[in-house]
Design an enzyme around this catalytic site. Structure first.
Site, short mmCIF file in Angstrom:
data_model
loop_
_atom_site.label_atom_id
_atom_site.label_comp_id
_atom_site.label_asym_id
_atom_site.label_seq_id
_atom_site.Cartn_x
_atom_site.Cartn_y
_atom_site.Cartn_z
N HIS A 150 0.84 -1.21 0.00
CA HIS A 150 0.00 0.00 0.00
C HIS A 150 0.87 1.25 0.00
O HIS A 150 0.69 2.16 -0.80
CB HIS A 150 -0.91 -0.02 1.24
CG HIS A 150 -1.81 1.17 1.37
ND1 HIS A 150 -3.17 1.12 1.22
CD2 HIS A 150 -1.51 2.48 1.65
CE1 HIS A 150 -3.68 2.33 1.40
NE2 HIS A 150 -2.69 3.17 1.66
N GLU A 151 1.85 1.27 0.91
CA GLU A 151 2.69 2.48 1.03
C GLU A 151 3.55 2.70 -0.21
O GLU A 151 3.65 3.82 -0.71
CB GLU A 151 3.61 2.38 2.25
CG GLU A 151 2.89 2.26 3.60
CD GLU A 151 1.80 3.31 3.80
OE1 GLU A 151 0.98 3.13 4.70
OE2 GLU A 151 1.74 4.30 3.05
N HIS A 154 1.73 4.26 -3.05
CA HIS A 154 1.58 5.73 -3.01
C HIS A 154 2.71 6.39 -3.79
O HIS A 154 2.52 7.40 -4.47
CB HIS A 154 1.57 6.24 -1.57
CG HIS A 154 0.24 6.13 -0.89
ND1 HIS A 154 -0.92 6.62 -1.45
CD2 HIS A 154 -0.12 5.60 0.29
CE1 HIS A 154 -1.94 6.38 -0.64
NE2 HIS A 154 -1.48 5.76 0.43
N TYR A 165 -4.50 14.13 -3.02
CA TYR A 165 -4.89 13.33 -1.86
C TYR A 165 -6.06 13.96 -1.09
O TYR A 165 -5.96 14.26 0.10
CB TYR A 165 -3.68 13.11 -0.95
CG TYR A 165 -3.78 11.93 -0.03
CD1 TYR A 165 -3.72 12.08 1.35
CD2 TYR A 165 -3.90 10.63 -0.54
CE1 TYR A 165 -3.80 10.99 2.20
CE2 TYR A 165 -3.98 9.54 0.30
CZ TYR A 165 -3.92 9.71 1.67
OH TYR A 165 -3.99 8.63 2.51
N GLU A 174 -6.15 6.23 -2.61
CA GLU A 174 -6.22 5.22 -1.55
C GLU A 174 -6.57 3.84 -2.10
O GLU A 174 -5.97 2.83 -1.74
CB GLU A 174 -7.23 5.62 -0.49
CG GLU A 174 -6.62 6.42 0.61
CD GLU A 174 -5.49 5.64 1.26
OE1 GLU A 174 -5.76 4.57 1.84
OE2 GLU A 174 -4.32 6.10 1.17
N ASP A 234 -10.49 13.48 7.39
CA ASP A 234 -9.60 12.60 6.61
C ASP A 234 -9.51 13.02 5.14
O ASP A 234 -9.66 12.21 4.22
CB ASP A 234 -10.07 11.14 6.71
CG ASP A 234 -9.06 10.14 6.14
OD1 ASP A 234 -7.85 10.41 6.17
OD2 ASP A 234 -9.52 9.09 5.63
N HIS A 239 -9.90 7.50 3.20
CA HIS A 239 -9.76 6.11 3.64
C HIS A 239 -11.09 5.40 3.80
O HIS A 239 -11.13 4.21 4.08
CB HIS A 239 -9.00 6.05 4.97
CG HIS A 239 -7.56 6.42 4.86
ND1 HIS A 239 -7.09 7.67 5.18
CD2 HIS A 239 -6.49 5.70 4.44
CE1 HIS A 239 -5.79 7.71 4.95
NE2 HIS A 239 -5.40 6.53 4.51
O1 0DB Z 1 -0.87 5.25 3.75
C1 0DB Z 1 -1.94 5.56 4.25
O2 0DB Z 1 -2.99 5.80 3.57
C2 0DB Z 1 -2.05 5.73 5.77
C3 0DB Z 1 -1.16 6.95 6.10
C4 0DB Z 1 -1.85 7.91 7.05
C5 0DB Z 1 -1.02 9.11 7.28
C6 0DB Z 1 -1.08 10.16 6.38
C7 0DB Z 1 -0.29 11.29 6.62
C8 0DB Z 1 0.55 11.32 7.70
C9 0DB Z 1 0.61 10.26 8.57
C10 0DB Z 1 -0.18 9.13 8.36
C11 0DB Z 1 -1.55 4.50 6.51
C12 0DB Z 1 -2.47 3.27 6.45
C13 0DB Z 1 -3.93 3.61 6.70
O3 0DB Z 1 -4.83 3.17 5.99
N1 0DB Z 1 -4.19 4.36 7.75
C14 0DB Z 1 -5.58 4.76 8.04
C15 0DB Z 1 -6.19 3.84 9.12
C16 0DB Z 1 -5.48 3.98 10.44
C17 0DB Z 1 -4.29 3.36 10.75
N2 0DB Z 1 -3.92 3.69 11.99
C18 0DB Z 1 -4.85 4.56 12.54
C19 0DB Z 1 -4.94 5.21 13.77
C20 0DB Z 1 -6.01 6.03 14.02
C21 0DB Z 1 -7.01 6.25 13.06
C22 0DB Z 1 -6.95 5.61 11.81
C23 0DB Z 1 -5.85 4.78 11.57
C24 0DB Z 1 -5.62 6.20 8.49
O4 0DB Z 1 -4.52 6.79 8.73
O5 0DB Z 1 -6.74 6.71 8.56
C25 0DB Z 1 -2.35 2.56 5.11
C26 0DB Z 1 -2.39 1.06 5.36
C27 0DB Z 1 -2.37 0.84 6.87
C28 0DB Z 1 -2.00 2.23 7.45
ZN ZN Z 2 -2.81 5.14 1.78
#
Ligand code: 0DB
Ligand code: ZN
Ligand code: CA
Ligand code: CA
Ligand code: CA
Length: 324
Positions: A150-151, A154, A165, A174, A234, A239
């Site tokens: 996934h990362e 990006h 984004y 996403e 978000d 997401h």
């Molecule tokens: O790459 C992405 O889209 C997410 C990156 C989020 C981010 C963006 C900017 C700065 C810091 C972090 C990370 C991932 C993600 O989907 N994160 C979601 C779900 C999530 C993960 N940890 C969390 C903690 C709290 C709330 C939501 C979340 C989000 O950030 O929404 C991707 C796969 C798994 C983690």
């Molecule tokens: Zn992502």
């Protein structure tokens, strides 16, 4: 004395054994994989250089080890970040002929032990970062191959469609990462599924995940355009609204009935080729869900012919999720 390529042994986040491409400089072994593109480099954000704020340094310290055995619990996050970056590199090279995320062999950099009990991971524009999780909501996030895929996707998106984004282009951004993260997982073939993050989410709870592509509503994400989130959280729900194109991608590959429409299913390989062509040839930074539909129909037409089963399934899948 130039460094030489070496092969180390490691244990990943889930306790699984794997071999690693490392580099020996005469005195120590580094997590440098010189067998792929211009290299895969893995770093440690927490290696104490100074007491203050060392958790958030980027890239941090290149990961070094004395005996080429990466078997401590502290090593596990680095083992998987390094190994799964290689798996994802191989997926893009073997399946699409793409040499790293820029298709020009760009070095792939990951930093682990980022933050304190950080429950997330990210592509920060130049490299990947992985938190350790708090041990309850998450374990080290590099332990999920779909997360690493996934990362890194990006980065591929940034060097191709460069989808903005936020809002619908952000949800497509996403979805592309969920789609190719999942296809990477199937390509590796170890416990593949259409869920996201299942290997690193809530170690105390079985059979749950961050997201589901087969049924986004399982985690309260929409699977139809009429149910999209229209607020500002978000970045406009990138997401959550990803559930709509994610459901379409799942239906294109696996088939199924949804919203009274039946999709036959053309399989993961054709899904990947159609999506990759759309991402790299047709989508732009401001593409909407409707433009994703037309880009995928055009890609399917280019690859497999007009009005064939591929075009029929792409059309039906986007009808089923309410996107015209
Ligand atoms: O790459 C992405 O889209 C997410 C990156 C989020 C981010 C963006 C900017 C700065 C810091 C972090 C990370 C991932 C993600 O989907 N994160 C979601 C779900 C999530 C993960 N940890 C969390 C903690 C709290 C709330 C939501 C979340 C989000 O950030 O929404 C991707 C796969 C798994 C983690
Ligand atoms: Zn992502
Ligand atoms: Ca060691
Ligand atoms: Ca998965
Ligand atoms: Ca769990």
């Amino acid at each position: 004395h130039t460094a030489e390529d070496s092969i180390g042994t490691g244990v990943g986040v889930l306790g699984d054994q794997k071999t690693l491409n490392t580099s020996f400089d005469g005195s120590a072994y580094s997590l440098i994989d010189n067998t792929r593109g211009n290299g895969i480099f893995t770093y440690d954000a927490a290696n104490k250089i100074n007491e203050r704020n060392y958790f958030f340094r980027l890239p941090g310290s290149l990961w070094v080890d004395a005996d080429n055995e990466f078997t401590s619990s502290y090593d596990r996050a680095a083992v998987d970040a390094h190994y799964y970056a290689g798996v994802t590199y191989d997926f893009y090279k073997d399946v699409f002929g793409r040499d790293s995320f820029d298709d020009n062999g760009a070095p792939i950099k990951s930093t682990v032990h980022f933050g304190r009990n950080y429950n997330n991971a990210a592509w920060v524009g130049t490299q990947m970062i992985y938190g350790d999780g708090d041990g309850s909501n998450f374990v080290e996030l590099s332990g999920g191959l779909d997360v690493v895929g996934h990362e890194l996707t990006h980065a591929v998106t940034d060097y191709s469609a460069n989808l903005i984004y936020q809002d619908e282009s952000g949800a497509i951004n996403e979805s592309m990462s969920d789609v190719f993260g999942t296809l990477t997982e199937f390509h590796e073939g170890i416990n593949p599924d259409w869920d996201i993050g299942e290997d690193i989410y809530t170690p105390g709870v079985d059979n749950d995940a961050l997201r589901s592509m087969s049924d986004p509503t399982k985690y309260d994400d929409p699977d139809h355009y009429s149910d999209r989130y229209t607020g500002t959280l978000d970045s406009g729900g990138v997401h959550t609204n990803s559930g709509i194109p994610n459901k379409a991608a799942y239906l294109i590959s696996e088939g199924g009935a949804h919203s009274g429409i039946t999709v036959t299913g053309i399989g993961r390989d054709k899904l990947g080729q159609i999506y990759y062509r759309a991402l790299t040839q047709y989508l732009t930074e401001s593409s909407t869900f409707s433009q994703l539909r037309s880009s995928l129909i055009q890609s399917a037409t280019d690859l497999y012919g007009a009005n064939g089963p591929e075009v029929v399934d792409v059309t039906a899948a986007f009808d089923a999720v309410g996107v015209q």
